[in-house]
Motif scaffolding. Structure first.
Motif, PDB file in Angstrom:
ATOM      1  N   UNK A  77       0.867  -1.172   0.000  1.00  9.32           N
ATOM      2  CA  UNK A  77       0.000   0.000   0.000  1.00  9.32           C
ATOM      3  C   UNK A  77       0.906   1.224   0.000  1.00  9.32           C
ATOM      4  N   UNK A  78       0.291   2.390  -0.097  1.00 10.31           N
ATOM      5  CA  UNK A  78       1.095   3.617   0.000  1.00 10.31           C
ATOM      6  C   UNK A  78       1.837   3.655   1.330  1.00 10.31           C
ATOM      7  N   UNK A  79       1.124   3.346   2.403  1.00 14.37           N
ATOM      8  CA  UNK A  79       1.717   3.413   3.738  1.00 14.37           C
ATOM      9  C   UNK A  79       2.882   2.441   3.892  1.00 14.37           C
ATOM     10  N   UNK A  80       2.723   1.202   3.432  1.00 16.95           N
ATOM     11  CA  UNK A  80       3.812   0.233   3.598  1.00 16.95           C
ATOM     12  C   UNK A  80       5.038   0.647   2.793  1.00 16.95           C
ATOM     13  N   UNK A  81       4.835   1.168   1.584  1.00 13.90           N
ATOM     14  CA  UNK A  81       5.974   1.637   0.790  1.00 13.90           C
ATOM     15  C   UNK A  81       6.662   2.830   1.449  1.00 13.90           C
ATOM     16  N   UNK A  82       5.871   3.754   1.972  1.00 15.12           N
ATOM     17  CA  UNK A  82       6.454   4.915   2.655  1.00 15.12           C
ATOM     18  C   UNK A  82       7.263   4.467   3.868  1.00 15.12           C
ATOM     19  N   UNK A  83       6.743   3.510   4.627  1.00 19.54           N
ATOM     20  CA  UNK A  83       7.477   3.027   5.797  1.00 19.54           C
ATOM     21  C   UNK A  83       8.786   2.339   5.407  1.00 19.54           C
ATOM     22  N   UNK A  84       8.784   1.610   4.295  1.00 21.00           N
ATOM     23  CA  UNK A  84      10.034   0.981   3.844  1.00 21.00           C
ATOM     24  C   UNK A  84      11.042   2.066   3.480  1.00 21.00           C
ATOM     25  N   UNK A  85      10.608   3.079   2.734  1.00 24.75           N
ATOM     26  CA  UNK A  85      11.530   4.153   2.341  1.00 24.75           C
ATOM     27  C   UNK A  85      11.989   4.983   3.537  1.00 24.75           C
ATOM     28  N   UNK A  86      11.107   5.200   4.500  1.00 22.31           N
ATOM     29  CA  UNK A  86      11.454   5.997   5.685  1.00 22.31           C
ATOM     30  C   UNK A  86      12.158   5.166   6.756  1.00 22.31           C
ATOM     31  N   UNK A  87      12.159   3.846   6.604  1.00 27.38           N
ATOM     32  CA  UNK A  87      12.698   2.953   7.626  1.00 27.38           C
ATOM     33  C   UNK A  87      14.140   3.231   8.008  1.00 27.38           C
ATOM     34  N   UNK A  88      14.972   3.574   7.046  1.00 18.66           N
ATOM     35  CA  UNK A  88      16.374   3.868   7.339  1.00 18.66           C
ATOM     36  C   UNK A  88      16.521   5.067   8.256  1.00 18.66           C
ATOM     37  N   UNK A  89      15.805   6.130   7.927  1.00 23.58           N
ATOM     38  CA  UNK A  89      15.877   7.336   8.761  1.00 23.58           C
ATOM     39  C   UNK A  89      15.272   7.107  10.133  1.00 23.58           C
ATOM     40  N   UNK A 149       3.571   9.332  -2.555  1.00 24.07           N
ATOM     41  CA  UNK A 149       2.433  10.226  -2.293  1.00 24.07           C
ATOM     42  C   UNK A 149       1.781  10.668  -3.599  1.00 24.07           C
ATOM     43  N   UNK A 150       2.585  11.064  -4.575  1.00 19.37           N
ATOM     44  CA  UNK A 150       2.066  11.595  -5.840  1.00 19.37           C
ATOM     45  C   UNK A 150       1.463  10.530  -6.739  1.00 19.37           C
ATOM     46  N   UNK A 151       2.202   9.436  -6.938  1.00 17.70           N
ATOM     47  CA  UNK A 151       1.841   8.470  -7.970  1.00 17.70           C
ATOM     48  C   UNK A 151       1.411   7.105  -7.425  1.00 17.70           C
ATOM     49  N   UNK A 152       1.447   6.943  -6.124  1.00 13.74           N
ATOM     50  CA  UNK A 152       1.071   5.670  -5.524  1.00 13.74           C
ATOM     51  C   UNK A 152       2.212   4.679  -5.423  1.00 13.74           C
ATOM     52  N   UNK A 153       3.337   4.985  -6.079  1.00 19.45           N
ATOM     53  CA  UNK A 153       4.513   4.123  -6.008  1.00 19.45           C
ATOM     54  C   UNK A 153       5.721   4.933  -6.469  1.00 19.45           C
ATOM     55  N   UNK A 154       6.888   4.362  -6.229  1.00 19.06           N
ATOM     56  CA  UNK A 154       8.104   4.943  -6.740  1.00 19.06           C
ATOM     57  C   UNK A 154       8.668   3.965  -7.765  1.00 19.06           C
ATOM     58  N   UNK A 155       9.286   4.474  -8.795  1.00 22.35           N
ATOM     59  CA  UNK A 155       9.808   3.600  -9.853  1.00 22.35           C
ATOM     60  C   UNK A 155      10.973   2.761  -9.388  1.00 22.35           C
TER      61      UNK A 155
END
Length: 160
Positions: A77-89, A149-155
Motif C-alpha cells: 500500500x502507500x503506507x507500507x511503501x512509505x514506511x520501507x523508504x522511511x525505515x532507514x531514517x 504520495x504523488x503516484x502511488x509508487x516509486x519507480x
C-alpha cells in the motif's frame, strides 16, 4: 581543537562508526520490507564483494556508501511503501535516541565517538530524506516517499 593525537579517533570513527551507522540505516529499510512481506538485499560499501552474511553483503570499500534493494511487498500500500523508504531514517533517529538515553542513564559516557555517531546518524537522516535524484538515477528516500504520495509508487526501490 583538533590535533595530530586525534587522528586515530577520526580514522576509527570514519572506518568503524560510519559503516555501523550505514548498517543501522539499511537495517531500518530491511525491517519494514520484511515486516510487509518483501525480500531485501543490503550492500554495505561499494566495489567487489568481500563477505556475505544472509541478506547483508559487505563490499571492499565498506566505508563508502550503502544501499538496499527489495522485491515487491506482499502487503503493498502507500503506507507500507512509505514506511520501507522511511525505515532507514527512522532507524537512525531511534539509534540516536537510544545512545543518548544510554548516556543519560550512565551506561555510556559522552565522548567524541558518541558525538560522531549522533552526527553521522543525523547526516544520514537529513541527506536520505532530502528529495533528490542521485546521479545514478535512483531517487533518495525522500524523493521516493514523495513519488509514493504523488503516484502511488516509486519507480525504484530504496537507495541510500
Amino acid at each position: 581543537m583538533f590535533g595530530f593525537g586525534d587522528l586515530w579517533k577520526f580514522f576509527l570513527s570514519f572506518f568503524l562508526l560510519l559503516p555501523i551507522v550505514t548498517l543501522i540505516h539499511e537495517m531500518g529499510h530491511y525491517f519494514f520490507a520484511r515486516l510487509f512481506g518483501g525480500n531485501m538485499e543490503i550492500n554495505i560499501g561499494s566495489g567487489k564483494s568481500l563477505l556475505r552474511v544472509g541478506p547483508i553483503r559487505l563490499n571492499r570499500i565498506y566505508f563508502w556508501d550503502g544501499w538496499c534493494q527489495y522485491e515487491a511487498l506482499r502487503h503493498e500500500t502507500k503506507l507500507t511503501n512509505i514506511l520501507v523508504y522511511a525505515g532507514g531514517s527512522l532507524a537512525n533517529l531511534a539509534s540516536i535516541l537510544i545512545v543518548n538515553g544510554l548516556i543519560y542513564a550512565g551506561v555510556f559516557e559522552a565522548s567524541i565517538f558518541t558525538y560522531q555517531f549522533a552526527y553521522f546518524s543525523f547526516y544520514f537522516v537529513f541527506f536520505s530524506l532530502f528529495p533528490i535524484d542521485h546521479p545514478n538515477g535512483y531517487p533518495s528516500d525522500g524523493k521516493a516517499i514523495i513519488n509514493v504520495f504523488r503516484y502511488g509508487k516509486s519507480d525504484y526501490h530504496p537507495q541510500s
